[in-house]
Design a protein around this motif. Structure first.
Motif, mmCIF file in Angstrom:
data_model
loop_
_atom_site.group_PDB
_atom_site.id
_atom_site.type_symbol
_atom_site.label_atom_id
_atom_site.label_comp_id
_atom_site.label_asym_id
_atom_site.label_seq_id
_atom_site.Cartn_x
_atom_site.Cartn_y
_atom_site.Cartn_z
ATOM 1 N N GLU A 33 5.103 8.787 -1.083
ATOM 2 C CA GLU A 33 6.528 8.471 -1.108
ATOM 3 C C GLU A 33 6.875 7.242 -0.274
ATOM 4 O OE1 GLU A 33 8.383 10.187 -3.100
ATOM 5 O OE2 GLU A 33 6.796 11.611 -3.583
ATOM 6 N N THR A 34 5.892 6.676 0.415
ATOM 7 C CA THR A 34 6.134 5.551 1.317
ATOM 8 C C THR A 34 5.228 4.394 0.933
ATOM 9 O OG1 THR A 34 6.604 7.145 3.086
ATOM 10 C CG2 THR A 34 6.287 4.857 3.737
ATOM 11 N N VAL A 89 9.253 -1.580 4.592
ATOM 12 C CA VAL A 89 8.704 -0.313 4.133
ATOM 13 C C VAL A 89 9.678 0.298 3.126
ATOM 14 C CG1 VAL A 89 7.857 1.964 4.808
ATOM 15 C CG2 VAL A 89 7.585 0.024 6.371
ATOM 16 N N TYR A 90 9.155 0.781 1.994
ATOM 17 C CA TYR A 90 9.965 1.363 0.929
ATOM 18 C C TYR A 90 9.808 2.883 0.901
ATOM 19 C CZ TYR A 90 10.475 -3.293 -1.186
ATOM 20 O OH TYR A 90 10.778 -4.602 -1.422
ATOM 21 N N LYS A 91 10.839 3.552 0.390
ATOM 22 C CA LYS A 91 10.789 4.976 0.085
ATOM 23 C C LYS A 91 11.026 5.164 -1.412
ATOM 24 C CE LYS A 91 10.034 7.302 3.926
ATOM 25 N NZ LYS A 91 8.898 8.234 4.057
ATOM 26 N N GLN A 123 21.913 10.021 0.291
ATOM 27 C CA GLN A 123 22.041 9.957 1.745
ATOM 28 C C GLN A 123 20.720 9.583 2.395
ATOM 29 O OE1 GLN A 123 25.027 10.377 3.483
ATOM 30 N NE2 GLN A 123 23.750 9.515 5.124
ATOM 31 N N LEU A 124 19.616 10.109 1.852
ATOM 32 C CA LEU A 124 18.295 9.771 2.382
ATOM 33 C C LEU A 124 18.040 8.275 2.282
ATOM 34 C CD1 LEU A 124 14.992 11.666 1.824
ATOM 35 C CD2 LEU A 124 15.082 9.234 1.272
ATOM 36 N N VAL A 125 18.398 7.674 1.142
ATOM 37 C CA VAL A 125 18.196 6.242 0.953
ATOM 38 C C VAL A 125 19.054 5.451 1.929
ATOM 39 C CG1 VAL A 125 18.506 4.321 -0.659
ATOM 40 C CG2 VAL A 125 17.471 6.461 -1.444
ATOM 41 N N ASP A 126 20.314 5.853 2.105
ATOM 42 C CA ASP A 126 21.205 5.153 3.033
ATOM 43 C C ASP A 126 20.687 5.240 4.461
ATOM 44 O OD1 ASP A 126 22.839 4.526 0.918
ATOM 45 O OD2 ASP A 126 24.270 6.160 1.294
ATOM 46 N N ASP A 127 20.222 6.420 4.862
ATOM 47 C CA ASP A 127 19.703 6.596 6.219
ATOM 48 C C ASP A 127 18.441 5.768 6.438
ATOM 49 O OD1 ASP A 127 21.767 8.355 6.680
ATOM 50 O OD2 ASP A 127 20.534 10.177 6.435
ATOM 51 N N TRP A 128 17.588 5.713 5.414
ATOM 52 C CA TRP A 128 16.346 4.945 5.527
ATOM 53 C C TRP A 128 16.637 3.461 5.691
ATOM 54 C CZ3 TRP A 128 11.540 5.455 6.766
ATOM 55 C CH2 TRP A 128 10.635 4.421 6.460
ATOM 56 N N ARG A 129 17.549 2.937 4.904
ATOM 57 C CA ARG A 129 17.883 1.522 5.014
ATOM 58 C C ARG A 129 18.510 1.204 6.370
ATOM 59 N NH1 ARG A 129 20.128 0.952 -1.179
ATOM 60 N NH2 ARG A 129 18.152 0.262 -2.109
ATOM 61 N N GLU A 130 19.333 2.108 6.879
ATOM 62 C CA GLU A 130 19.930 1.892 8.195
ATOM 63 C C GLU A 130 18.849 1.831 9.277
ATOM 64 O OE1 GLU A 130 23.159 4.052 11.212
ATOM 65 O OE2 GLU A 130 23.010 4.683 9.102
ATOM 66 N N GLN A 142 0.835 -1.190 0.000
ATOM 67 C CA GLN A 142 0.000 0.000 0.000
ATOM 68 C C GLN A 142 0.872 1.243 0.000
ATOM 69 O OE1 GLN A 142 -3.025 0.210 2.984
ATOM 70 N NE2 GLN A 142 -3.735 2.213 2.353
ATOM 71 N N VAL A 143 0.600 2.120 -0.944
ATOM 72 C CA VAL A 143 1.253 3.420 -0.978
ATOM 73 C C VAL A 143 0.501 4.333 -0.014
ATOM 74 C CG1 VAL A 143 1.884 5.393 -2.394
ATOM 75 C CG2 VAL A 143 2.001 3.086 -3.350
ATOM 76 N N LEU A 144 1.228 4.937 0.935
ATOM 77 C CA LEU A 144 0.593 5.793 1.930
ATOM 78 C C LEU A 144 0.246 7.145 1.329
ATOM 79 C CD1 LEU A 144 2.667 4.926 5.113
ATOM 80 C CD2 LEU A 144 0.672 3.771 4.137
#
Length: 275
Positions: free
Chosen positions: A116-117, A137-139, A152-159, A110-112
């Protein structure tokens, strides 16, 4: 192609075995594009962890599959996924087969409302039996290749997902509370019916898990009580089950009425030996 799916989605779903134990992660980047033959999706997947599930699901190649897409139905045309999906607003339920994983998948995503989520959960089956679950959860991004801030946003999200992914979903055992929110309501014909307010409350009773005993406690009914209410007419409740199971009563036979000890049967071998 559905507008909500455009762009590149990044996530690292947790991999769980059939008993719910976290055993690894799936490092994912996926996107879709329109070609002369129609919509195509690709998915770059790399697994971490150890054990039989990683050996089974490590494909060693990029997933690639065609999709006949519309607001009513989706058809996955292979070669890496074959099946169908049904959108209900921004929620999609899909049932398909993966030749590479040799598993049937039932997937919910489900896309929120932020666009973007995306919340993703996929249950994999061997026949009727669950063999694994991917959950995460995906971004979504549109400029990761060229924008350092997006990278950087992608790296932070995965962390962050690595930290949250293995965490078990345990209800509070010492504090009462409630989850509240708004649900989107769609009919079986995929039409939008409106929205429904929902609240799910918990009220802890004791710090004893179901199926366990503690000194001075005869039975255990679990640490919390959950109820759900909604603005819709229907209401549901879940009864708590007691761990105490009544034992069957065995009536003594007439032969053993004079003795409480059971009679030991004589085997054929011992009967022959004594004759």
């Amino acid at each position: 192609m559905a507008e909500a799916d455009r762009g590149e989605w990044h996530g690292i779903p947790g991999l769980f075995d059939a008993q719910g134990n976290h055993v690894g992660f799936e490092h994912i980047a996926r996107a879709s594009e329109v070609t002369a033959e129609g919509a195509r999706y690709w998915m770059d997947s790399k697994l971490s962890g150890a054990g039989p599930l990683r050996n089974r699901f490590e494909l060693g190649a990029q997933f690639d599959f065609g999709v006949v897409d519309s607001d009513e139905n989706r058809v996955y045309t292979g070669p890496d996924f074959y099946g169908t999906g049904q959108p209900y607003g921004l929620f999609v339920e899909a049932n398909y087969y993966s030749p590479g994983w040799q598993a049937d998948l039932r997937t919910w995503n489900q896309v929120l409302a932020d666009g973007e989520t995306q919340v993703y959960s996929s249950v994999l089956h061997d026949g009727w039996a669950v063999c694994a679950v991917f959950n995460g959860v995906y971004k979504r991004t549109t400029d990761r290749e060229t924008n350092p801030a997006t990278q950087q946003l992608v790296d932070d999200w995965r962390e962050l997902e690595v930290e949250r992914g293995p965490r078990p979903q345990v209800l509070p055992t010492k504090q009462a509370g409630a989850w509240t929110g708004t649900l989107f309501l769609n009919g079986a014909d995929q039409t939008t019916e409106g929205r429904c307010g929902c609240a799910s409350s918990t009220s802890p009773r004791r710090c004893v898990r179901p199926g366990t005993r503690s000194p001075g406690v005869a039975t255990s009914s679990g640490p919390t009580r959950s109820t759900a209410t909604a603005t819709a007419p229907a209401r549901c409740s879940r009864a708590l089950r007691s761990s105490a199971t009544p034992r069957p009563t065995v009536e003594p036979s007439s032969r053993s009425s004079t003795s409480s000890a059971p009679t030991r049967p004589v085997s054929r071998r011992s009967a022959v030996a004594s004759s």
